[in-house]
Enzyme design. Structure first.
Site, mmCIF file in Angstrom:
data_model
loop_
_atom_site.group_PDB
_atom_site.id
_atom_site.type_symbol
_atom_site.label_atom_id
_atom_site.label_comp_id
_atom_site.label_asym_id
_atom_site.label_seq_id
_atom_site.Cartn_x
_atom_site.Cartn_y
_atom_site.Cartn_z
ATOM 1 N N GLU A 1 0.850 -1.193 0.000
ATOM 2 C CA GLU A 1 0.000 0.000 0.000
ATOM 3 C C GLU A 1 0.883 1.240 0.000
ATOM 4 O OE1 GLU A 1 -2.410 -0.337 3.565
ATOM 5 O OE2 GLU A 1 -2.501 -2.497 3.248
ATOM 6 N N LYS B 1 2.373 4.595 1.113
ATOM 7 C CA LYS B 1 2.473 5.235 2.427
ATOM 8 C C LYS B 1 2.211 6.724 2.263
ATOM 9 C CE LYS B 1 5.312 5.075 6.611
ATOM 10 N NZ LYS B 1 5.380 6.472 6.988
ATOM 11 N N ASP C 1 1.688 10.442 3.024
ATOM 12 C CA ASP C 1 2.360 11.287 4.005
ATOM 13 C C ASP C 1 1.372 12.306 4.582
ATOM 14 O OD1 ASP C 1 4.398 12.174 5.520
ATOM 15 O OD2 ASP C 1 5.425 13.281 3.932
ATOM 16 N N TYR D 1 -6.832 2.460 5.953
ATOM 17 C CA TYR D 1 -5.981 1.321 5.620
ATOM 18 C C TYR D 1 -6.013 0.159 6.613
ATOM 19 C CZ TYR D 1 -2.848 4.083 8.557
ATOM 20 O OH TYR D 1 -2.322 4.830 9.566
ATOM 21 N N LYS E 1 10.862 2.827 2.267
ATOM 22 C CA LYS E 1 10.812 4.267 2.043
ATOM 23 C C LYS E 1 11.576 4.694 0.799
ATOM 24 C CE LYS E 1 9.643 6.027 6.478
ATOM 25 N NZ LYS E 1 9.698 7.245 7.262
ATOM 26 N N CYS F 1 18.505 47.641 4.994
ATOM 27 C CA CYS F 1 17.668 47.052 3.960
ATOM 28 C C CYS F 1 18.408 47.140 2.627
ATOM 29 C CB CYS F 1 16.350 47.804 3.877
ATOM 30 S SG CYS F 1 15.362 47.364 2.442
ATOM 31 N N CYS G 1 16.285 49.962 0.487
ATOM 32 C CA CYS G 1 16.125 51.376 0.846
ATOM 33 C C CYS G 1 17.190 51.863 1.818
ATOM 34 C CB CYS G 1 14.734 51.622 1.419
ATOM 35 S SG CYS G 1 14.519 50.925 3.059
ATOM 36 N N CYS H 1 12.536 45.176 7.364
ATOM 37 C CA CYS H 1 12.793 46.562 7.023
ATOM 38 C C CYS H 1 11.598 47.338 7.563
ATOM 39 C CB CYS H 1 12.886 46.724 5.505
ATOM 40 S SG CYS H 1 12.747 48.458 5.011
ATOM 41 N N CYS I 1 9.428 51.769 1.984
ATOM 42 C CA CYS I 1 10.533 51.074 1.309
ATOM 43 C C CYS I 1 10.084 50.666 -0.088
ATOM 44 C CB CYS I 1 10.922 49.850 2.125
ATOM 45 S SG CYS I 1 12.048 48.744 1.263
HETATM 46 P P1 AMP Z 1 6.026 6.002 10.733
HETATM 47 O O1 AMP Z 1 5.293 7.186 11.273
HETATM 48 O O2 AMP Z 1 7.074 6.337 9.733
HETATM 49 O O3 AMP Z 1 6.450 5.043 11.800
HETATM 50 O O4 AMP Z 1 4.969 5.195 9.848
HETATM 51 C C1 AMP Z 1 3.749 4.766 10.402
HETATM 52 C C2 AMP Z 1 2.677 5.627 9.875
HETATM 53 O O5 AMP Z 1 2.525 5.482 8.479
HETATM 54 C C3 AMP Z 1 1.342 5.238 10.397
HETATM 55 O O6 AMP Z 1 1.109 5.776 11.667
HETATM 56 C C4 AMP Z 1 0.426 5.816 9.395
HETATM 57 O O7 AMP Z 1 0.108 7.142 9.786
HETATM 58 C C5 AMP Z 1 1.244 5.929 8.132
HETATM 59 N N1 AMP Z 1 0.681 5.190 7.010
HETATM 60 C C6 AMP Z 1 0.428 5.726 5.791
HETATM 61 N N2 AMP Z 1 -0.108 4.826 4.964
HETATM 62 C C7 AMP Z 1 -0.208 3.676 5.655
HETATM 63 C C8 AMP Z 1 -0.702 2.362 5.328
HETATM 64 N N3 AMP Z 1 -1.190 2.068 4.130
HETATM 65 N N4 AMP Z 1 -0.675 1.437 6.302
HETATM 66 C C9 AMP Z 1 -0.171 1.724 7.526
HETATM 67 N N5 AMP Z 1 0.307 2.928 7.883
HETATM 68 C C10 AMP Z 1 0.296 3.902 6.959
HETATM 69 ZN ZN ZN Z 2 13.618 48.719 2.813
#
Ligand code: AMP
Ligand code: ZN
Length: 670
Positions: free
Chosen positions: A115, A117, A119, A228, A316, A410, A413, A428, A433
């Site tokens: 899956e 990951k 962010d 997830y 990662k 600055c 100016c 500044c 300015c």
């Molecule tokens: P980390 O914070 O790097 O330890 O990674 C764990 C975090 O990855 C989890 O707490 C989730 O917030 C996030 N995450 C994102 N996608 C997934 C996924 N498909 N399955 C599990 N965790 C995920």
């Molecule tokens: Zn200035």
């Protein structure tokens, strides 16, 4: 719909319809109706609920956003701990992970789920009897914050699960809340316009949003979620991760379609490599792939360490980095006078684009990293908008470099700069300015503000440099002979400019307010203030409390506006603008002029000159009403670009169909 019984029936129908469309749109990503038609359904429901308030149910789609911000988030103990994931950057370590699995469950062909990951930030959703009961952040994994009101404001989170889909009576789904990149860009643009610090990346923006105590703000940000896992999967009779994903989807929860069930590690690695190349196609940032042993029986056998499960690992992706040389460190002066050091780099390609500048944020950052002119630096382009300098490659430092010192004056100016105690930014302080003035004039002229097309960048620069313009009011004193003869300014374009300036005198108050560039006053805030106070004078005289009383306006904004009008220089500016004949009142629909009293409007299609909301507000201000469906009672059907079926229906009924121009004329009272 006059009787209460009929209204109740209709409200029930509407809720079902709206839920179905929410599911189609947010979960399945294939809407069957346009946003506009969807809005219309919701508006009709709101209308009914307004007439019969006792018909409102807590899980009605109209009840996503409450009116009162919370005081604080109560803490909640997770029933099942929210663990982190072990992670690796290498294929070898991924194979070692499998070796460890084999040691416990014996060597065999393992089925994995792979899956993306995402962010963002993790979130637990508790559903009881199919209704969203609670949402909790991860916190420290043991306890999190209960942020239910904020979660309700996220459209992708269903308040009610799909009827008849066989969801368990009580379960906890976990997933990742994130901000789509496009939303992130819009938010940052708005923040920059309002003179606010932009978010560094979508994750910070999402996290900052969920920490907000006001769900109305959360609702506007446009967060999404992908679920997830099921925390209590064993209890609810699901036997594998893949099944968990499928079941959640069936219940109405949004899961990531880019997940794959893989036989063996090689298929997992294919998935990882494939998405490493396709990251850019996604609407969100990912930092890798989560690999999970699919079978729950095996998962149980593997168990967890105190920190992470032994049956999962995050593979990662490396952030994309490059090294290059710092040619110079420049200082930029922003609209609010803030000085930002910027590294000017020897151009280098990172993540497919050429990078020649990297922000150094502020002087402390430069000092901490000790970045010097002539240094070789490692730069990185992650989820962040602007590439950043990770560190200096010390070994490559040539002789004779010197520590960077923040400018005492600055760069534009020459005014001595100041760094107020407790602030990271140097500024500044000179309100006139030229650097700031130029930025402010550009902002003033922009399309969403006073819309003075001819006032381009180079012209602004010249006007300031030649001392022809010191503030906004000076623009309106320009004479033909001042402008003719400037670079690339023939008589014709000079005349055009003066004409445009002339026209801009009568722009709406909200545009002027936005154009003034008051800190924290973006387009939306400007509109709200203009609607409420209706004149610059009234706004200038308003006490902070009165501004704060405006829906959606918080204390920071109110204070900022209040203080702006207390500054004598700004007071003079307002006076000058009034003298120059700018429109400082919202006069089109003064409260008494209810020119559309009793008229019913239906809107369909996109208007060029205003949003749906603005059109509705304009009608309502004049005493008219907007309804969602065409009927014999409809007075006008306003047809924009790409109209829906309503336009046809209106013609069938022989109703008054008006285009945008005619609509504007109606608003103007003609
Ligand atoms: P980390 O914070 O790097 O330890 O990674 C764990 C975090 O990855 C989890 O707490 C989730 O917030 C996030 N995450 C994102 N996608 C997934 C996924 N498909 N399955 C599990 N965790 C995920
Ligand atoms: Zn200035």
């Amino acid at each position: 719909m006059t009787t209460r019984a009929a209204a109740e029936k209709r409200a029930h129908r509407l809720r079902e319809e709206i839920r179905r469309h929410e599911h189609l749109y947010y979960v399945l990503g294939r809407p069957e109706i346009s946003d506009r038609e969807y809005d219309a359904l919701e508006r009709e429901l709101r209308d009914i609920e307004a007439r019969f308030p006792d018909l409102v149910t807590p899980d009605s789609p109209t009840q996503r956003v409450g009116e009162t911000p919370s005081e604080e988030f109560p803490s909640f103990a997770h029933r099942v701990r929210m663990l982190s994931l072990d992670n690796t950057y290498s294929e070898d370590e991924l194979r070692e992970f499998e070796e460890r699995v084999f040691r416990i469950v014996g060597e065999q062909e393992i089925v994995y789920t792979a899956e993306l990951k995402v962010d963002g930030l993790s979130m637990a959703l508790h559903y009881e009897k199919g209704r969203l009961a609670r949402a909790v952040t991860r916190g420290d994994g043991v306890r999190g914050d209960e942020v239910t009101a904020n979660a309700r404001a996220i459209r992708a989170i269903p308040l009610v699960l799909r009827e008849g889909s066989g969801f368990p009576a009580d379960f906890e789904a976990r997933g990742e809340v994130y901000l789509p990149r496009s939303r992130f860009e819009t938010i940052n643009r708005d923040r920059a316009e309002a003179g606010e610090e932009p978010f560094a990346n979508p994750r910070n923006a999402a996290a900052g949003t969920m920490k907000n105590l006001d769900p109305r703000i959360v609702a506007r940000r446009g967060l999404e979620i992908l679920l997830y896992s099921i925390a209590n999967a064993g209890e609810v009779g699901v036997t594998s991760q893949w099944e968990a994903l499928e079941r959640m989807r069936a219940w109405g929860l949004r899961t990531n379609p880019a997940s794959r069930r893989c036989r063996g590690l090689d298929e997992v690695l294919d998935f990882c490599h494939e998405w490493q190349g396709r990251r850019g196609e996604l609407e969100y940032d990912i930092d890798g792939v989560v690999v999970k042993v699919d079978d729950f029986a095996l998962q149980e056998e593997l168990g967890s360490t105190s920190k992470f499960p032994r049956w999962a690992i995050a593979f990662k992706y490396p952030a994309e980095q490059a090294t290059t040389r710092v040619l110079d460190i420049e200082v930029q002066v922003g609209r609010t006078g803030k000085l930002t050091p910027v590294a000017i780099l020897e151009p280098v390609t990172v993540a497919g684009s050429t990078v020649s500048r990297a922000t150094l944020h502020n002087e402390e950052e430069v000092a901490r990293k000790d970045v010097r002119k002539g240094d070789t630096v490692l730069i990185e382009k992650g989820g962040d908008v602007i590439p950043k300098v990770v560190r200096v490659v010390e070994d490559a430092r040539p002789e004779g470099t010197r520590r960077w010192v923040p400018p005492e004056r600055c760069p534009i100016c020459r005014e001595p700069t100041v760094r107020p105690e407790g602030e990271v930014d140097r500024r500044c302080p000179n309100a006139s300015c030229p650097a700031q003035l130029e930025e402010r004039l550009r902002h003033f002229a922009r399309r969403s503000a006073m819309d003075i097309e001819g006032l381009g960048d180079s012209l602004v620069g010249q006007l300031v440099e030649k001392g022809l313009v010191h503030d906004f009011a000076d623009l309106y004193r320009l004479r033909l002979e001042d402008v003719v003869g400037l670079e690339r300014m023939a008589e014709k374009s000079a005349r055009n400019l003066l004409e445009q300036l002339e026209t801009s005198r009568s722009r709406e108050l909200r545009r002027l307010l936005f154009g003034l560039g008051i800190r924290h006053v973006g387009e939306r805030v400007a509109l709200l203030l203009a609607q409420r106070f209706r004149s610059l004078d009234a706004l200038a005289a308003a006490p902070v409390e009165e501004m704060e009383a405006v829906h959606e306006i918080g204390p920071t904004v109110a204070r900022s506006v209040h203080d702006w009008f207390r500054d004598p220089a700004n007071q003079r500016l307002v006076e000058q603008l009034q003298k120059a004949g700018l429109r400082t009142e919202e006069d089109a629909a003064a409260p008494g002029s209810r020119t559309l009293e009793g008229k019913q409007f239906v809107l369909t299609g996109t208007l060029e000159s205003m949003t749906r909301g603005e059109a509705q507000a304009a009608i309502e201000e004049r005493g008219g009403r907007v309804t969602s469906s065409v009927s014999k009672k409809t007075s006008y059907v306003v047809v924009g670009r790409d109209p829906g079926s309503k336009a046809d229906k209106a013609r069938e009924l022989g109703l008054d169909v008006v285009d945008e121009a005619a609509f504007r004329a109606l608003l103007g009272g003609e």
